[in-house]
Design a protein around this motif. Structure first.
Motif, PDB file in Angstrom:
ATOM      1  N   HIS A 113       0.871  -1.182   0.000  1.00  0.00           N
ATOM      2  CA  HIS A 113       0.000   0.000   0.000  1.00  0.00           C
ATOM      3  C   HIS A 113       0.904   1.228   0.000  1.00  0.00           C
ATOM      4  O   HIS A 113       1.829   1.321   0.795  1.00  0.00           O
ATOM      5  N   HIS A 118      -3.867   7.396  -1.223  1.00  0.00           N
ATOM      6  CA  HIS A 118      -3.477   5.996  -1.132  1.00  0.00           C
ATOM      7  C   HIS A 118      -3.731   5.265  -2.448  1.00  0.00           C
ATOM      8  O   HIS A 118      -4.710   5.528  -3.133  1.00  0.00           O
ATOM      9  N   GLU A 149      -2.624   1.161  -4.511  1.00  0.00           N
ATOM     10  CA  GLU A 149      -1.974  -0.141  -4.413  1.00  0.00           C
ATOM     11  C   GLU A 149      -1.399  -0.530  -5.764  1.00  0.00           C
ATOM     12  O   GLU A 149      -1.913  -0.134  -6.808  1.00  0.00           O
ATOM     13  N   GLY A 177      -5.205  -0.855   4.944  1.00  0.00           N
ATOM     14  CA  GLY A 177      -4.139  -1.773   4.563  1.00  0.00           C
ATOM     15  C   GLY A 177      -4.125  -3.006   5.435  1.00  0.00           C
ATOM     16  O   GLY A 177      -3.929  -4.128   4.950  1.00  0.00           O
TER      17      GLY A 177
END
Length: 323
Positions: free
Chosen positions: A80, A88, A90, A306
């Motif tokens: 993450h 944020h 991924e 996360g």
């Protein structure tokens, strides 16, 4: 006018009347006048006089880089990413990636932080991280038995004291390495944490002075935009972004050993990660509610989300320890 006479003359007229008389004159005038009057009066007078004069004027205002937005960037878990703007995303590919690079860091010594990810089924995790400052290189990996494993200038478990003059410490649990940047950037640190095989990297208190010119997958320091290497193209497809910031020969190879894939071979991607994840969740022994309960005590949304994802991916409630 004041509501009553002061008990003694002040050294000069105030810019605005006090609501009540002072208990007496100050012990002495300040050593020098301020550079100029404030832009305007305060919206309301203070509730009363201070209990006493300060011991003396400060020589100059403190210019703390931590007060300059106190920015934090982070990569953790599977993995993450947190940008300088606290956004944020991924990326589940497997390769070496540039987290941060800044050739101007520490008066030209330069800094590079690279991470190495590894695919497991439909997700990946950060297996190793390496930090280069000047001519010194620190590489850290996670191990299943929680023991420490690092290389300092390519010597496994060598004497760990500093990185280019910045003190390095390892805590008693052997799961947190701290690079103290305070001698040049007060209040700033780089922290590398391990939990089993998982590695996380976090930069605390970053300032314009230290990381203002940095580039890498976590984005632009000023805007938080996730730019391509050209510094102008904004990339919102994070699979493309991950491949864009795959380590190139020109970035330098700092890990003590080579691991596939390496450029020009692109980052490896898991097959149909969403479909695999759905099938995996259907077979789960740990529910989403259990994962959320385990992660509820974490301090920020980035860590909680996360943590939940990592617990569901690994089916291991102990993964909360990675945060």
């Amino acid at each position: 006018p004041t509501s009553g006479p002061t008990s003694g003359p002040t050294s000069g007229p105030t810019l605005a009347p006090n609501p009540t008389p002072t208990s007496g004159p100050t012990s002495a005038p300040t050593s020098a006048p301020t550079s100029g009057p404030t832009s305007g009066p305060t919206s309301a007078p203070t509730s009363g006089p201070t209990s006493g004069p300060t011991s003396g004027p400060t020589s100059a205002p403190t210019l703390s880089p931590v007060a300059n937005d106190d920015k934090v960037s982070e990569v953790n878990g599977d993995p993450h990413f947190k940008t300088w703007k606290n956004e944020h995303f991924e990326f589940h590919g497997q390769c070496d990636m540039v987290m941060i690079s800044d050739k101007h860091f520490a008066d030209g010594r330069g800094i590079d932080i690279h991470i190495r990810t590894k695919i497991v089924r439909f997700w990946s995790y950060i297996q190793k991280a390496v930090v280069r400052i000047g001519n010194d290189i620190l590489e850290i990996e996670g191990l299943p038995d929680f023991s420490a494993s690092y290389w300092i200038n390519y010597e496994h478990m060598g004497e760990l004291t500093d990185l280019a003059g910045f003190p390095v410490s390892l805590n008693e649990n052997s799961d947190r390495y701290t690079i103290d940047l305070g001698s040049l950037y007060p209040g700033e640190t780089i922290q590398i944490r391990t939990f089993k095989e998982f590695v996380g990297v976090k930069v605390f208190g970053a300032s314009e002075t230290s990381f203002g010119n940095s580039i890498g997958i976590i984005g632009d320091f000023h805007t938080g935009n996730t730019y391509a290497r050209d510094g102008s193209t904004v990339m919102n497809d994070f699979t493309e972004l991950g491949n864009e910031w795959q380590v190139l020969p020109s970035d330098g190879h700092f890990f003590h050993e080579i691991s596939k894939p390496q450029f020009p071979e692109k980052c490896m991607l898991p097959e149909n990660p969403q479909g695999q994840r759905k099938r995996r969740l259907g077979e789960s022994t740990v529910s989403e509610e259990q994962a959320e309960a385990a992660c509820a005590g974490l301090e920020d949304e980035f860590s909680r989300k996360g943590c939940v994802y990592d617990i569901l991916a690994t089916q291991d409630l102990d993964m909360v320890g990675a945060y």
